[in-house]
Design a protein around this motif. Sequence first.
Motif, PDB file in Angstrom:
ATOM      1  N   LEU A 156     108.486   4.763  52.387  1.00 12.55           N
ATOM      2  CA  LEU A 156     107.452   5.027  51.094  1.00 12.55           C
ATOM      3  C   LEU A 156     108.386   5.603  50.076  1.00 12.55           C
ATOM      4  CD1 LEU A 156     104.193   5.487  49.959  1.00 12.55           C
ATOM      5  CD2 LEU A 156     104.532   8.016  50.272  1.00 12.55           C
ATOM      6  N   ILE A 157     109.309   5.830  49.997  1.00 11.36           N
ATOM      7  CA  ILE A 157     110.240   6.850  49.329  1.00 11.36           C
ATOM      8  C   ILE A 157     111.814   5.382  49.145  1.00 11.36           C
ATOM      9  CG2 ILE A 157     109.994   9.510  48.815  1.00 11.36           C
ATOM     10  CD1 ILE A 157     112.601   9.455  50.597  1.00 11.36           C
ATOM     11  N   SER A 158     111.698   4.625  49.635  1.00 12.51           N
ATOM     12  CA  SER A 158     112.772   3.454  50.129  1.00 12.51           C
ATOM     13  C   SER A 158     112.808   2.780  49.057  1.00 12.51           C
ATOM     14  CB  SER A 158     112.750   3.083  51.507  1.00 12.51           C
ATOM     15  OG  SER A 158     113.900   2.062  51.254  1.00 12.51           O
ATOM     16  N   PRO A 159     113.623   2.629  48.053  1.00 14.06           N
ATOM     17  CA  PRO A 159     113.206   1.118  46.892  1.00 14.06           C
ATOM     18  C   PRO A 159     113.483  -0.165  47.344  1.00 14.06           C
ATOM     19  CG  PRO A 159     116.035   2.379  47.132  1.00 14.06           C
ATOM     20  CD  PRO A 159     114.428   3.224  48.494  1.00 14.06           C
ATOM     21  N   ASP A 160     113.502  -0.024  48.580  1.00 10.27           N
ATOM     22  CA  ASP A 160     114.175  -1.840  49.475  1.00 10.27           C
ATOM     23  C   ASP A 160     113.151  -1.889  50.685  1.00 10.27           C
ATOM     24  OD1 ASP A 160     115.913  -2.855  47.240  1.00 10.27           O
ATOM     25  OD2 ASP A 160     117.095  -1.498  48.333  1.00 10.27           O
ATOM     26  N   PRO A 161     113.170  -2.538  50.846  1.00  9.50           N
ATOM     27  CA  PRO A 161     112.225  -3.216  52.539  1.00  9.50           C
ATOM     28  C   PRO A 161     113.102  -2.783  53.381  1.00  9.50           C
ATOM     29  CG  PRO A 161     111.873  -4.787  50.951  1.00  9.50           C
ATOM     30  CD  PRO A 161     112.550  -3.997  50.903  1.00  9.50           C
ATOM     31  N   LEU A 162     113.071  -2.096  54.692  1.00  6.16           N
ATOM     32  CA  LEU A 162     113.806  -1.526  55.668  1.00  6.16           C
ATOM     33  C   LEU A 162     113.652  -2.317  56.897  1.00  6.16           C
ATOM     34  CD1 LEU A 162     114.253   2.061  55.493  1.00  6.16           C
ATOM     35  CD2 LEU A 162     115.485   0.672  54.245  1.00  6.16           C
ATOM     36  N   ALA A 163     114.973  -1.887  57.673  1.00  6.95           N
ATOM     37  CA  ALA A 163     114.486  -3.335  58.785  1.00  6.95           C
ATOM     38  C   ALA A 163     113.825  -2.068  59.709  1.00  6.95           C
ATOM     39  CB  ALA A 163     115.311  -4.369  59.206  1.00  6.95           C
ATOM     40  N   ALA A 170     106.963  -0.054  52.454  1.00  4.84           N
ATOM     41  CA  ALA A 170     105.347   0.621  52.507  1.00  4.84           C
ATOM     42  C   ALA A 170     104.466   0.627  51.225  1.00  4.84           C
ATOM     43  CB  ALA A 170     105.606   2.385  52.136  1.00  4.84           C
ATOM     44  N   GLU A 171     102.721   0.568  51.331  1.00  4.47           N
ATOM     45  CA  GLU A 171     102.346   0.933  50.081  1.00  4.47           C
ATOM     46  C   GLU A 171     102.413   2.096  48.468  1.00  4.47           C
ATOM     47  OE1 GLU A 171      99.862   0.067  47.339  1.00  4.47           O
ATOM     48  OE2 GLU A 171      99.341  -1.080  48.802  1.00  4.47           O
ATOM     49  N   LYS A 172     103.212   1.546  47.932  1.00  2.00           N
ATOM     50  CA  LYS A 172     103.652   2.442  46.731  1.00  2.00           C
ATOM     51  C   LYS A 172     102.257   3.461  46.100  1.00  2.00           C
ATOM     52  CE  LYS A 172     108.119   1.504  47.383  1.00  2.00           C
ATOM     53  NZ  LYS A 172     108.664   2.447  47.905  1.00  2.00           N
ATOM     54  N   ASP A 173     101.331   2.455  45.721  1.00  4.02           N
ATOM     55  CA  ASP A 173     100.433   2.861  44.671  1.00  4.02           C
ATOM     56  C   ASP A 173      99.332   4.754  45.787  1.00  4.02           C
ATOM     57  OD1 ASP A 173      97.739   3.480  43.928  1.00  4.02           O
ATOM     58  OD2 ASP A 173      97.675   1.932  43.223  1.00  4.02           O
ATOM     59  N   ILE A 174      99.732   5.291  45.471  1.00  4.43           N
ATOM     60  CA  ILE A 174      99.137   7.109  46.063  1.00  4.43           C
ATOM     61  C   ILE A 174      97.671   7.184  46.511  1.00  4.43           C
ATOM     62  CG2 ILE A 174      99.806   8.918  46.432  1.00  4.43           C
ATOM     63  CD1 ILE A 174     102.127   8.087  47.176  1.00  4.43           C
ATOM     64  N   TRP A 175      96.845   6.482  45.231  1.00  5.07           N
ATOM     65  CA  TRP A 175      95.685   6.674  45.634  1.00  5.07           C
ATOM     66  C   TRP A 175      95.217   5.168  46.332  1.00  5.07           C
ATOM     67  CZ3 TRP A 175      92.852  10.574  43.308  1.00  5.07           C
ATOM     68  CH2 TRP A 175      94.043  11.061  42.821  1.00  5.07           C
ATOM     69  N   ARG A 219      93.299   6.246  49.924  1.00  7.92           N
ATOM     70  CA  ARG A 219      91.706   5.211  50.061  1.00  7.92           C
ATOM     71  C   ARG A 219      91.816   5.072  51.285  1.00  7.92           C
ATOM     72  NH1 ARG A 219      92.292   4.080  44.580  1.00  7.92           N
ATOM     73  NH2 ARG A 219      92.756   2.463  44.806  1.00  7.92           N
ATOM     74  N   GLN A 220      93.101   4.436  51.619  1.00  5.37           N
ATOM     75  CA  GLN A 220      93.310   3.700  52.522  1.00  5.37           C
ATOM     76  C   GLN A 220      92.594   4.712  53.908  1.00  5.37           C
ATOM     77  OE1 GLN A 220      92.887   0.411  52.884  1.00  5.37           O
ATOM     78  NE2 GLN A 220      93.319   1.172  55.659  1.00  5.37           N
ATOM     79  N   VAL A 221      93.851   5.958  54.136  1.00  9.42           N
ATOM     80  CA  VAL A 221      93.020   7.642  54.814  1.00  9.42           C
ATOM     81  C   VAL A 221      92.288   7.623  54.760  1.00  9.42           C
ATOM     82  CG1 VAL A 221      94.642   9.287  55.214  1.00  9.42           C
ATOM     83  CG2 VAL A 221      95.318   7.624  54.790  1.00  9.42           C
ATOM     84  N   ALA A 222      91.134   7.486  53.876  1.00  7.67           N
ATOM     85  CA  ALA A 222      90.404   8.289  53.974  1.00  7.67           C
ATOM     86  C   ALA A 222      89.364   6.982  54.903  1.00  7.67           C
ATOM     87  CB  ALA A 222      89.916   8.439  52.657  1.00  7.67           C
ATOM     88  N   LYS A 223      89.760   5.391  54.648  1.00  9.60           N
ATOM     89  CA  LYS A 223      89.391   4.629  54.817  1.00  9.60           C
ATOM     90  C   LYS A 223      88.889   4.484  56.970  1.00  9.60           C
ATOM     91  CE  LYS A 223      88.642  -0.161  54.649  1.00  9.60           C
ATOM     92  NZ  LYS A 223      89.341  -1.645  54.641  1.00  9.60           N
ATOM     93  N   ALA A 229      86.667   4.929  45.340  1.00  9.89           N
ATOM     94  CA  ALA A 229      86.962   5.525  44.075  1.00  9.89           C
ATOM     95  C   ALA A 229      88.249   4.534  43.173  1.00  9.89           C
ATOM     96  CB  ALA A 229      86.581   6.613  43.851  1.00  9.89           C
ATOM     97  N   GLU A 230      87.812   4.930  42.272  1.00 10.71           N
ATOM     98  CA  GLU A 230      89.687   4.046  40.765  1.00 10.71           C
ATOM     99  C   GLU A 230      89.912   5.678  40.541  1.00 10.71           C
ATOM    100  OE1 GLU A 230      89.915   1.207  41.126  1.00 10.71           O
ATOM    101  OE2 GLU A 230      88.819   0.352  41.872  1.00 10.71           O
ATOM    102  N   GLU A 231      91.262   6.005  41.095  1.00  7.57           N
ATOM    103  CA  GLU A 231      91.949   6.735  40.362  1.00  7.57           C
ATOM    104  C   GLU A 231      91.199   7.643  38.885  1.00  7.57           C
ATOM    105  OE1 GLU A 231      96.231   8.291  38.344  1.00  7.57           O
ATOM    106  OE2 GLU A 231      95.699   6.126  39.596  1.00  7.57           O
ATOM    107  N   ASN A 232      91.058   7.479  37.746  1.00  8.25           N
ATOM    108  CA  ASN A 232      90.065   7.929  37.124  1.00  8.25           C
ATOM    109  C   ASN A 232      88.808   8.442  37.566  1.00  8.25           C
ATOM    110  OD1 ASN A 232      91.977   6.676  35.556  1.00  8.25           O
ATOM    111  ND2 ASN A 232      91.090   5.563  34.558  1.00  8.25           N
ATOM    112  N   TRP A 233      88.091   7.604  38.496  1.00  8.65           N
ATOM    113  CA  TRP A 233      86.389   8.535  38.845  1.00  8.65           C
ATOM    114  C   TRP A 233      86.914   9.373  39.499  1.00  8.65           C
ATOM    115  CZ3 TRP A 233      84.845   9.626  43.088  1.00  8.65           C
ATOM    116  CH2 TRP A 233      82.998   9.649  42.896  1.00  8.65           C
TER     117      TRP A 233
END
Length: 166
Positions: free
Chosen positions: A35-42, A85-90, A94-98, A152-156
């Motif tokens: 999540l915090i890595s700026p580049d993909p990791l092997a 990693a998916e960088k969009d925390i929202w 949502r994925q964890v909830a799903k 949900a979307e972030e704003n909602w």
Amino acid sequence: MTFEEAKDKFIHTWGTLATQWGINRSMAQLHALLLISPDPLATEDVMEQLQISRGNASMNLRDLMDWGLIYKHLKPGERREFFIAEKDIWKVARQVAKERRRREITPVVDVLNELKSIPADTPEAQEFQRVMTGLSSVVGFADNTLNAVIKAEENWLMGQFLKVFR
């Protein structure tokens, strides 16, 4: 605090937090690193930075892909697989909830629906059915809440959250 200290603290804290989501600590720490890595990791990078075995890294990378939290990233000319990693925390939330809904809530809903349909021909069966109906109501509320988060979307979601505190 240095960057390395902050990074280690985040990885450790994310590992602890994510265990509450039903994700094991190693899997969560691996997710935090990506999540915090700026580049993909092997895989080798993950193993080195987290001091884990190849088997542990491979298993948790596969599980994180199954959860939809990380993706393979192919680099031209490289034979190794890289992960990001998916960088969009929202989207992560949502994925964890799903996944939690699919793995935990849906099976319980199915069992409770089956159990509350028994004939209520004795006082014990009537009490059993009453309790199952109550549990079904609570689990149904949890299911609907998770479903709302998933859709949900972030704003909602923020709007709903703020309504609670007004």
